[in-house]
Write an enzyme that holds these catalytic residues in place. Sequence first.
Site, mmCIF file in Angstrom:
data_model
loop_
_atom_site.group_PDB
_atom_site.id
_atom_site.type_symbol
_atom_site.label_atom_id
_atom_site.label_comp_id
_atom_site.label_asym_id
_atom_site.label_seq_id
_atom_site.Cartn_x
_atom_site.Cartn_y
_atom_site.Cartn_z
ATOM 1 N N GLU A 103 18.645 -75.780 -86.542
ATOM 2 C CA GLU A 103 17.744 -74.714 -86.960
ATOM 3 C C GLU A 103 17.794 -74.380 -88.449
ATOM 4 O OE1 GLU A 103 15.459 -72.889 -84.982
ATOM 5 O OE2 GLU A 103 15.858 -74.615 -83.700
ATOM 6 N N SER A 490 17.696 -49.855 -24.582
ATOM 7 C CA SER A 490 18.988 -49.790 -23.891
ATOM 8 C C SER A 490 20.180 -49.874 -24.837
ATOM 9 C CB SER A 490 19.071 -50.906 -22.847
ATOM 10 O OG SER A 490 18.112 -50.702 -21.831
#
Length: 815
Positions: A103, A490
């Site tokens: 860079e 149940s």
Amino acid sequence: MYQEQSKTSRRAPSHSRKGFLSTLLLIVVTLVVVSLLGLGGYVAFLMAKLPKVDRLTDYKPPIVSQVFGDDGTLVGEFYLERRLVVPVNKMPRKLIQAFVAAEDASFYSHKGIDYFGIVRAAFKNIISMRKKEGASTITQQVTKTMLLTPEKKLSRKIKEAILAKRMEEKLTKDEILYLYLNQIYLGAGSYGVEAAAETYFGKRVEQLNLAEMAILAGLPKAPNAYSPIKHLERAKERQAYVLERMVQEGFVTQAEADHARKTALTILPGRRVMNDRVAYFLEQMRIYLEEKYGEDQLYKGGLKIYTTMNANMQGAAYDAVRAGLKAVDKRQGFRGAAKYLKQEEVEPFCDKVEEGIDSAALKAGETYAGVVTAVDPAKGIATVRVGDRYGALDRKGMGWAGKLALVNSYGKPEKSAKSLGLGAVIDLQVITPDQNNQGAIFALDQMPEVQGALVSIDPRTGGVKAMIGGYDFRKSQFNRAVQAKRNAGSAFKPIIYAAALEKGFTAATVIDDSPVEYPAGLGKTWSPKNYDNNYRGPVTMREALTNSINVVSVKILEKIGVDHAVAFAKRLGFTSKIEPNLSLALGAASVSPLELTSAYTAFANKGIYQQPYYISKVTDSSGQVLEEHYQPLPPEPPAPVAADTDGTTPVTIKVPEKPALPSAGSSPVLRATQATSADVAYLITNLMESVVQSGTGHRAAAIKRPVAGKTGTTNEMKDAWFVGYVPQLVTGVWVGFDNQARSLGAGGSGGQAAAPIWAEYMMKAVAGLPIQGFEAPENVSVVRVNPKSGKLARGAEGSSESFVKGTEPSTYEGD
């Protein structure tokens, strides 16, 4: 005279030209001065509004908040920008050199602006007739991302240059690199080198090798274009460029670069904020954390959140729920293709699918959206396409859908649920991934319409170990484990039976299973019915619960009183409104899976109810504890006192009251209460063991260790439940449609739809836990009774039954 005039006239043009040139020069000088003054003024104006470079010395970027499981495993993250800040001295030197070489090669020599680089870039761009190379230094990139906006204007470039010069005066080179390497976006949602190292390679930055460092250093130019996840070949080309630049700058030798180029790369798939397996659990925490700490602290503050989640259990829960819901859904048949594409629509559709696939190869077991592109009706094989990959779908892979007709034309067939034509968009599960360009093998799949939920809790602490709130969080964020209120059926009966045990009922208490009517107002009556419409006559309470006999359950509730049952349910942590009527015995109460499951934890934990919780501790980015939860166990209660009983007449067993423990300041204590006695908890557990051993919950026995549990199925099979436990773990599963009027149909009972999911999950969840039985308290005795009459049996006759001492039957069979 004439001659003088002629000379004068000949000199006049020369004088005029000089005057014109002088005037022109004056104008040019004036314009230049004005321009310079204007430019100077403009620059001064810009400088007056420039942000302060000083603020970078106190760099506090948004930091990821991390979520950890109960063993310290990273299980999730919250963030706006996925960034993990790391000091420069923790970064490998070669990683820094890789970024510098790629860079800004003159980074260590320039003062913020690389003038030679600007000239070089301009020359290259003129030669190529397009912008081919930039000239921004690392310092300029930092100013652009941290102090300015990314707009492409002359004013921004001037500001950038001025700030870059100022930054070089204020900060050292390492301080600038610290900002740059922690701030830069490197693709896949990752900001900074530490986050990128974890995202792409599953490593800390200091663990990277040179090959991996060069991959990361190649990303700033175009993170998406050079992503090693999506474009590995491009990424390796860029890697080669970075390594070449490192050699040219003297950072590595040619041999080191060559070795790095040949080093194999192991690339991980891209990360998500919340991956699918933990999404519902994390969302439950996110709501609480955001409300308590605010968005900035949660998404930017770098919190460390330690949870009760067990990553392995959570993964097992996710797999079990999805597989179980698919099984329930497929029993209802193939619904047909999602849609049919025209031939010219296939390519764009597949391109869009490809964008959503985050790995280079399709994964075995995963399901993807695919398109039928060719069929061979004679062989019963369809060629299908997923993204840019092709594969085969044969008769075996379509078997569950019945015999589908293969139609060799585009357009929706007349009987679309019984046919597949060209252009059909269908779900495809990968059986064998594409290997050596031979094509993948697929099976027809189908996104379930049925939904489900699973909650798994450590009964000793109340810590939620796993939570699934639906089939797919991306399609529905509604957390059915916590937010859905469904009839318990149940599965609520153990609450009623345990309340009856407190009133002196025993496992051997006999109740008559026969038709009964109750007034229902306005001259009407209500007659509870058994699931199978059969009546068995006198049965013991054990048989009634084992076979989930409705009529007996209603009669038990009538005898103990509805108010007692409701109060008992509240002690077990229920917060939903429970209507005080006899239909409660059949599970008419609408409760969440979390409520019902956490109620059962008291039965598994000697009667102690521990308030469920998700978060153990939260710390800020500096390690300061913001909150911490722990679960103290209350002392063992005194033994309950029982009156004499003949086994048929209810008596009251007194249960000691245990108030909630007080808060402990900044480290709150979660509620732990003695909901019922250890004796009652053991007895109801013992009854529910029979449900698994020989009753409706027999599928839970597949885990091959002592299990107690109960199925639940509501009217017309609209809800299916199974809640069961071993001593160390309680798990509840619910299955149903969001549309509460819709039936699960054939195979939609609790034992068929919910219990298999429970068993599949628990087999994996408890695999590492020791096998334990349910330990009887000292105040429980065992005697032999006749299983039909509930009376004492002589000698070796009858079967063993457990009782609280003093409640055993007093008469023998035949007396």
